[in-house]
Design a protein around this motif. Structure first.
Motif, PDB file in Angstrom:
ATOM      1  N   ASP A   1       7.013  23.809  10.639  1.00 34.97           N
ATOM      2  CA  ASP A   1       8.406  22.398   9.941  1.00 34.97           C
ATOM      3  C   ASP A   1       8.099  21.619   8.993  1.00 34.97           C
ATOM      4  O   ASP A   1       6.714  20.679   8.915  1.00 34.97           O
ATOM      5  N   SER A   2       9.070  21.653   7.851  1.00 40.16           N
ATOM      6  CA  SER A   2       9.107  20.161   6.781  1.00 40.16           C
ATOM      7  C   SER A   2       9.204  19.569   7.294  1.00 40.16           C
ATOM      8  O   SER A   2      10.007  19.059   8.061  1.00 40.16           O
TER       9      SER A   2
ATOM     10  N   ASP B   1       7.370  23.261   0.022  1.00 40.41           N
ATOM     11  CA  ASP B   1       6.134  23.916  -0.589  1.00 40.41           C
ATOM     12  C   ASP B   1       5.352  24.128   0.397  1.00 40.41           C
ATOM     13  O   ASP B   1       5.081  25.724   1.228  1.00 40.41           O
ATOM     14  N   ARG B   2       4.378  23.568   0.621  1.00 36.28           N
ATOM     15  CA  ARG B   2       3.104  23.284   1.795  1.00 36.28           C
ATOM     16  C   ARG B   2       3.506  23.841   3.158  1.00 36.28           C
ATOM     17  O   ARG B   2       2.891  24.548   3.540  1.00 36.28           O
ATOM     18  N   ALA B   3       4.942  23.425   3.610  1.00 34.71           N
ATOM     19  CA  ALA B   3       5.529  23.232   5.157  1.00 34.71           C
ATOM     20  C   ALA B   3       5.629  24.805   5.186  1.00 34.71           C
ATOM     21  O   ALA B   3       5.193  25.700   6.001  1.00 34.71           O
ATOM     22  N   LEU B   4       6.370  26.100   3.976  1.00 35.73           N
ATOM     23  CA  LEU B   4       6.704  26.758   3.864  1.00 35.73           C
ATOM     24  C   LEU B   4       4.938  27.821   3.644  1.00 35.73           C
ATOM     25  O   LEU B   4       5.185  28.539   5.041  1.00 35.73           O
ATOM     26  N   GLU B   5       4.182  27.311   3.554  1.00 37.48           N
ATOM     27  CA  GLU B   5       2.978  28.587   2.587  1.00 37.48           C
ATOM     28  C   GLU B   5       1.880  27.996   4.210  1.00 37.48           C
ATOM     29  O   GLU B   5       1.329  29.241   4.833  1.00 37.48           O
ATOM     30  N   LYS B   6       2.180  26.983   4.748  1.00 36.79           N
ATOM     31  CA  LYS B   6       1.040  26.627   6.097  1.00 36.79           C
ATOM     32  C   LYS B   6       1.605  27.290   7.198  1.00 36.79           C
ATOM     33  O   LYS B   6       1.410  27.490   8.561  1.00 36.79           O
ATOM     34  N   GLY B   7       3.159  27.333   7.313  1.00 36.54           N
ATOM     35  CA  GLY B   7       3.947  28.140   8.361  1.00 36.54           C
ATOM     36  C   GLY B   7       4.533  27.037   9.821  1.00 36.54           C
ATOM     37  O   GLY B   7       4.158  27.098  10.877  1.00 36.54           O
TER      38      GLY B   7
ATOM     39  N   GLU C   1       8.974  18.379  -2.838  1.00 35.04           N
ATOM     40  CA  GLU C   1       8.965  19.771  -3.400  1.00 35.04           C
ATOM     41  C   GLU C   1       7.288  20.099  -3.384  1.00 35.04           C
ATOM     42  O   GLU C   1       7.321  21.021  -2.246  1.00 35.04           O
ATOM     43  N   LYS C   2       6.415  19.151  -3.464  1.00 36.57           N
ATOM     44  CA  LYS C   2       5.207  19.591  -2.873  1.00 36.57           C
ATOM     45  C   LYS C   2       4.879  19.748  -1.084  1.00 36.57           C
ATOM     46  O   LYS C   2       4.736  20.542  -0.759  1.00 36.57           O
ATOM     47  N   GLU C   3       5.842  18.728  -0.497  1.00 37.30           N
ATOM     48  CA  GLU C   3       6.158  18.332   0.933  1.00 37.30           C
ATOM     49  C   GLU C   3       6.400  19.853   1.200  1.00 37.30           C
ATOM     50  O   GLU C   3       5.997  20.822   2.405  1.00 37.30           O
TER      51      GLU C   3
ATOM     52  N   ILE D   1       0.713  -1.410   0.064  1.00 33.79           N
ATOM     53  CA  ILE D   1      -0.097   0.102  -0.315  1.00 33.79           C
ATOM     54  C   ILE D   1       0.852   1.065   0.190  1.00 33.79           C
ATOM     55  O   ILE D   1       1.670   1.250   0.920  1.00 33.79           O
ATOM     56  N   ASP D   2       0.501   1.693  -1.182  1.00 29.34           N
ATOM     57  CA  ASP D   2       2.252   2.791  -1.297  1.00 29.34           C
ATOM     58  C   ASP D   2       1.869   4.291  -0.185  1.00 29.34           C
ATOM     59  O   ASP D   2      -0.205   4.299   0.631  1.00 29.34           O
ATOM     60  N   GLY D   3       2.976   5.020  -0.133  1.00 27.73           N
ATOM     61  CA  GLY D   3       2.455   5.943   1.262  1.00 27.73           C
ATOM     62  C   GLY D   3       2.504   7.063   0.337  1.00 27.73           C
ATOM     63  O   GLY D   3       2.743   7.449  -1.043  1.00 27.73           O
ATOM     64  N   GLU D   4       1.658   7.859   0.246  1.00 21.19           N
ATOM     65  CA  GLU D   4       1.541   9.651   0.166  1.00 21.19           C
ATOM     66  C   GLU D   4       1.930  10.529   0.487  1.00 21.19           C
ATOM     67  O   GLU D   4       2.055  10.241   1.585  1.00 21.19           O
ATOM     68  N   GLU D   5       1.141  11.777   0.476  1.00 25.42           N
ATOM     69  CA  GLU D   5       1.579  13.054   0.988  1.00 25.42           C
ATOM     70  C   GLU D   5       1.155  12.406   2.952  1.00 25.42           C
ATOM     71  O   GLU D   5       0.692  12.659   3.257  1.00 25.42           O
ATOM     72  N   SER D   6       2.045  14.206   3.464  1.00 29.75           N
ATOM     73  CA  SER D   6       1.998  13.932   4.678  1.00 29.75           C
ATOM     74  C   SER D   6       1.101  14.206   6.050  1.00 29.75           C
ATOM     75  O   SER D   6       0.650  14.038   6.398  1.00 29.75           O
ATOM     76  N   TRP D   7      -0.327  14.993   4.826  1.00 29.73           N
ATOM     77  CA  TRP D   7      -1.039  15.482   5.176  1.00 29.73           C
ATOM     78  C   TRP D   7      -2.396  14.486   5.202  1.00 29.73           C
ATOM     79  O   TRP D   7      -3.246  15.059   5.628  1.00 29.73           O
TER      80      TRP D   7
END
Length: 390
Positions: free
Chosen positions: A262-263, A254-260, A250-252, A181-187
């Motif tokens: 920690d990556s 960018d989102r951490a930066l946008e939402k403020g 990159e997506k991870e 079962i594949d992994g996806e985005e952290s959120w």
């Protein structure tokens, strides 16, 4: 003693490729090595498909046939059989992405069940794979991960996702087919992790059927594995884990930066490599409890796995250890490992040409960003062309 020049053997690596297939591979990786060409090619391909221009045959004859097995399961059989002549197994990966409707999730479920039945009695196909978001809405996983209360309708929707997971894992257990079962985005991943853990509790009592995925560019994943290991020992189930570096960096960031916040991504490549190798070490030290599918195109990590297996007296054919690479890439790793007697599987993406294009575009973009990977492929292809001339 591990042969450190093992992956230089291009005769074994490209034994299944005809001269024309070798030339096509060289041409494709040459194209992929140029970022502007990838960008232009992607835009032109997308436009041509949306405009219904007759380009599918061209795509099929070039990039599709290099990176994909076919348009359906039966279409993939010649590729599967051919790979198995060299001891390389196949994992059919239905690579249609971005669906969001209940009927599409039900169709994806039927597709995976069909693949499991297709695997039955085929030695060359011991494993299947699916993405959590193939069985339910990404945003629902996200809400569960964030601890947001679900509506009555969403609760029912989540129940259907659980049923889809359970239906697949139950049939896989009956047919003795392993499920990655594949992994996806952290959120969204915590909700998926919890669901996969529940499937492990149900179906990994005696042998490992269900595998989760650790994306080890995330600095928290090794701690997650250790905590899961503790729970597994207490509850009496086995862990299955596919380990990879990761696919959404990159997506991870960018989102951490946008939402403020920690990556979740390791600070650099060395930290990611160390994290991957530490997880590999931990798993091979605990093989009685944890089975592993080592999904990597990194030669150093493969050598480390081989050395650790030797140090721990783990047999090359031990079914608790598999190596895996993507079809169309890193043949120098896959075929040379298989020739040495290790368990090796190629991920074989398949699906209608138009529907698989997002996967192929991502594959091209990933290769462009990992320049070392592409230049290594080109060097090996060049070496093999030269060897054949001689």
């Amino acid at each position: 003693m591990i042969n450190r020049s093992l992956f230089e053997n291009t005769g074994t690596a490209f034994t299944l490729k005809s001269d024309s297939e070798l030339e096509r591979a060289y041409f494709l990786f040459k194209m992929i090595s140029s970022e502007p060409l990838v960008r232009i090619g992607t835009a032109v391909t997308n436009f041509a498909l949306k405009a219904h221009l007759p380009v599918e045959k061209l795509i099929r004859a070039t990039v599709f046939d290099h990176f994909c097995g076919g348009v359906n399961e039966e279409d993939c059989l010649p590729v599967i059989d051919k790979l198995y002549t060299e001891g390389v197994s196949s994992v059919l990966d239905y690579s249609v992405e971005g669906k969001a409707e209940e009927n599409q999730f039900d169709n994806a479920l039927e597709k995976i069940l069909k693949i499991i039945r297709f695997c039955d009695d085929r030695e060359a196909m011991p494993i299947v794979v699916f993405k959590p978001s193939g069985f339910g809405r990404f945003l629902l996983y996200q809400k569960k991960t964030e601890g947001v209360a679900l509506t009555t309708e969403e609760d029912a929707e989540w129940g259907r996702i659980i049923n889809r997971f359970d239906t697949v894992c139950k049939l896989a257990k009956e047919k003795d087919v392993e499920v990655l079962i594949d992994g996806e985005e952290s959120w969204m991943q915590d909700a998926a992790d919890d669901l996969v853990e529940e499937m492990m509790r149900r179906y990994n009592k005696d042998v490992t059927i269900v595998y989760n995925t650790l994306q080890l560019y995330r600095w928290d994943r090794l701690d997650y594995l250790k905590d899961l290991h503790q729970r597994a020992k207490e509850s009496g189930f086995k862990i299955g884990m596919k380990i990879v570096r990761g696919a959404y960096m990159e997506k991870e960031r960018d989102r951490a930066l946008e939402k403020g916040y920690d990556s979740p991504i390791c600070e650099n490549k060395k930290a990611t490599d160390d994290n991957f190798n530490d997880a590999l070490n931990y798993i091979l030290n605990n093989l009685k409890d944890i089975s592993v599918f080592i999904g990597t195109h990194n030669e150093a990590s493969c050598f480390l796995a081989m050395e650790l297996m030797e140090a721990h007296n783990i047999a090359k054919q031990d079914n608790n250890v598999w190596f895996g690479q993507l079809y169309g890439m890193s043949d120098h790793i896959s075929f040379n490992l298989a020739a040495q007697g290790y368990n090796v599987a190629k991920y074989i993406p398949f699906g209608p040409v138009k529907d698989v294009m997002p996967y192929l575009i991502r594959r091209a973009e990933e290769n462009t960003s990992v320049s070392g990977q592409t230049s290594r492929e080109l060097t090996l292809l060049k070496t093999e062309k030269r060897r054949r001339k001689l």
